[in-house]
Design an enzyme around this catalytic site. Structure first.
Site, short mmCIF file in Angstrom:
data_model
loop_
_atom_site.label_atom_id
_atom_site.label_comp_id
_atom_site.label_asym_id
_atom_site.label_seq_id
_atom_site.Cartn_x
_atom_site.Cartn_y
_atom_site.Cartn_z
N GLU A 155 0.87 -1.17 0.00
CA GLU A 155 0.00 0.00 0.00
C GLU A 155 0.90 1.22 0.00
O GLU A 155 1.61 1.48 0.97
CB GLU A 155 -0.90 -0.01 1.24
N ASP A 215 -4.41 9.79 10.59
CA ASP A 215 -3.08 9.28 10.88
C ASP A 215 -2.48 9.81 12.17
O ASP A 215 -2.69 10.97 12.54
CB ASP A 215 -2.15 9.60 9.71
#
Ligand code: PLP
Lengths: 393, 255
Positions: free
Chosen positions: B45, B56
């Site tokens: 990914e 995140d």
């Protein structure tokens, strides 16, 4: 109703809920319940009681005589600066804290720029005995120190946001991350008409009390509830949306939204979103935002922490795109000068945010006798340091 | 059949690695992919960085910022990936936020993915309804799988809807969290993983967020088709020789 949100959460091309799955259950819970809760008679009663006895509403609509004389028009100031905690932000936090209670939430988080929304949130958390965590950019913690002290005294935990430009956008990112990590017991009180649907609509509804009162006050004072112009500053756009709300469908009332030009729209240090921005997605909604050609968000600049934001709420984007609202901008210096002018002509020290709206009066041309309402969104106590440094007082 | 389907049809305990494109250095993107395949990764990914990555944690925020500061953008990334398929055979997904995709143009984005041999995408802030209305047709036309996330709070009805909408795998978050939190498999997590396993979804599942070592990886594999490692890997390659740090990191999972 043509400027209001549709059943899919959009205002024309703008709005929606662009959120990661982690936020979906919370946002969906809000979406399914907010109108039902707000429309409930018991909720309305409690909200209006607090607005009256705790916030001190209705806020006056003051015909500023010396300002009117200067501009040759009737300048009315909607005195949100006289609200408890000193700005319009409390209208929204009272509404959302009652709603959070109805949803059974135990912990409140919020972002803040100028600290006004943080103070208003910490205040209602003290009032209702809920845990409170406020995210604030490091730069803002420094330039709005009195508000940081107030939040702490009110029992809130103030967490510095140290990423990016260390201002409002970054505080918002941190608040969203907190919410992702606390998906069950926490409510996020967003401070402006931004964020995923239903936030822009919900915050606008709570702030709409500004124009609801203004209409009645204008009727009583001028014999008409239709002014010629309504002006407000725009960071995310909540005081402006509250001020515009009940005038949006009165197409003869001109709506003027004042953004922060910072050091000038072409200086590279600006927060004039509609001038510099393009359509895109930030903080959960599709709107207009300042960004690079590759879609990275550009760091904004404004002397006023509350306007130092690279986006605007989706409903503003819609008013801008349809031409219903006129979006203009005012520089740091112009706003500070307008702040001093109001102080010396009317004995009112405005927040630098609100001073942006006042500064635009200098650029308007009046035939004489027009009725103009300016939303004085907050008071300037928090900004004394900035004023004093700038004017070498 | 695309590479993702082939992989899940032929293998168990799949190890997928996330890394940020253009990090630690702009030119490292392809070298990392090659090194990962060589040392046994089953799927990649590649994160395209965004200025405001709300899902995140600090490590991926920092790698994204560094990558952006060094000049990474989607156009450059697709240039770097131009010859991807001459040296990398495992499935590759791109992962990132929706705004850069919007500005690049959805159609252009899908076309560029297909041209360089990207097999799918993970766009956490692209909602299901928008995907269905505006993106799905284009994704499918270019044979791209769109991967959705689910969390312990995702309702069963919604899980089935996601299962119907996707055609690669489903990304199971071990808990509702930003990236980089450590996986603690307590009773509630186990109950959640088992619950998902028993739904008999048509898509395979991968567990992600907080997998950092062999032990957590094996645990995740007992409930799903494999697991995804991101933060721990990004941390491991932040300095030194890429090839060495990649093979060093991967050894831990291949013993
Ligand atoms: C006094 C005042 N006015 C305006 C704003 C800008 O926010 P909004 O555009 O949501 O009204 C702020 C934000 O902190 C503020 O404190």
């Amino acid at each position: 109703m043509k400027y209001k949100v549709n059943e899919k959460g959009y205002y024309g091309d703008f709005g929606g809920a662009y959120i990661p799955e982690m936020l979906y259950p919370n946002v969906e819970e809000l979406r399914q319940n907010y109108l039902r809760i707000i429309d409930d008679a018991g909720f309305q009663k409690e909200f209006h009681q607090l607005m009256k006895d705790y916030v001190g509403r209705p806020s006056p609509l003051y015909l500023a005589n010396r300002l009117s004389e200067r501009y040759g028009a009737n300048i009315f100031l909607k005195r949100e600066d006289l609200n408890h905690t000193g700005a319009h932000k409390i209208n929204n936090t009272i509404g959302q804290i009652l709603l959070a209670e109805k949803l059974g939430k135990k912990r409140i988080i919020a972002e803040t720029g100028a600290g006004q929304h943080g103070v208003a949130t910490a205040t209602v958390c003290a009032l209702r005995n809920l845990e409170c965590v406020i995210y604030m950019g490091e730069v803002d913690i420094e330039r709005q120190a009195p508000n940081v002290a107030r939040m702490k005294m009110l029992g809130a935990k103030v967490v510095p946001a140290s990423s990016g430009s260390k201002t409002l956008k970054d505080a918002t990112n941190e608040a969203m991350r907190d919410w992702i990590n606390n998906p069950v017991d926490t409510h996020y009180i967003i401070g402006s008409v931004v964020g995923p649907h239903p936030y822009p609509d919900m915050v606008a509804i709570f702030q709409s009390i500004i124009s609801e009162e203004t209409k009645k006050q204008l009727m009583a004072q001028t014999g008409s509830d239709q002014p010629d112009y309504v002006l407000a500053c725009v960071g995310g756009g909540s005081n402006a949306m509250g001020m515009f709300y009940h005038f949006m469908d009165d197409e003869n009332v001109k709506l003027i939204a004042v953004e922060a030009a910072g050091k000038g729209v072409s200086s590279g240090f600006s927060a004039a979103t509609t001038y510099l921005g393009k359509e895109g997605v930030l903080h959960g909604s599709r709107s207009i935002l300042m960004q690079t050609p590759d879609g990275q968000v550009v760091e904004p600049h404004s002397v006023s922490a509350g306007l130092d934001y690279p986006g605007i709420g989706p409903q503003h984007a819609h008013l801008f795109k349809t031409g219903r609202g006129k979006y203009v901008s005012i520089t740091d210096e112009e706003s500070l000068d307008a702040g001093l002018l109001l102080t010396q002509l009317e004995g009112i020290i405005p927040a630098i945010e609100s001073a942006h709206a006042l500064a635009y009066l200098e650029k308007m041309e009046f035939k004489g006798g027009e009725n103009v309402v300016v939303c004085l969104s907050g008071r300037g106590d928090k900004d004394l340091d900035t004023y004093i440094k700038y004017f070498k007082l | 059949m695309n590479r993702i389907k082939q992989l899940f049809a032929s293998k168990k305990n799949i190890l997928s690695i996330y890394y940020t494109a253009g990090y630690p250095n702009t030119g490292d993107t392809i070298q990392i992919a090659e090194a990962l395949e060589k040392s046994g990764a089953d799927m990649l990914e590649i994160g395209f960085p965004y200025s405001d990555p709300v899902a995140d944690g600090p490590v991926i925020q920092a790698s994204s910022k560094k990558s952006l500061d060094q000049g990474m953008n989607l156009k450059l990334l697709f240039e770097q990936l131009k010859d991807l398929r001459t040296s990398v055979t495992i499935p590759v997904l791109l992962m990132g936020y929706v705004n850069p995709v919007l500005q690049f143009g959805v159609e252009n984005f899908c076309k560029a993915c297909a041209e360089v041999g990207v097999d799918g995408c993970i766009v956490p802030d692209l909602p299901m309804v928008e995907y269905e209305e505006f993106y799905k047709e284009c994704f499918e036309e270019h044979n791209l799988s769109n991967v959705f996330l689910i969390t312990p709070q995702t309702a069963e009805e919604r899980i089935h809807k996601i299962d119907g909408l996707t055609n690669g795998f489903i990304y199971l978050l071990s808990s509702s969290a930003t990236t980089g939190k450590n996986l603690e498999v307590g009773n509630t997590t186990e109950a959640y993983f088992s619950r998902i396993k028993n739904l008999n979804l048509k898509n395979p599942t991968m567990i992600g967020f907080g997998i950092s070592d062999k032990q957590t990886f094996d645990k995740a594999c007992s409930y799903a088709n494999g697991a995804i490692i991101g933060t721990a890997f990004v941390k491991a390659i932040d300095n030194g020789n890429i090839e060495e740090s990649v093979s060093e990191f991967m050894k831990k999972f291949k013993s």
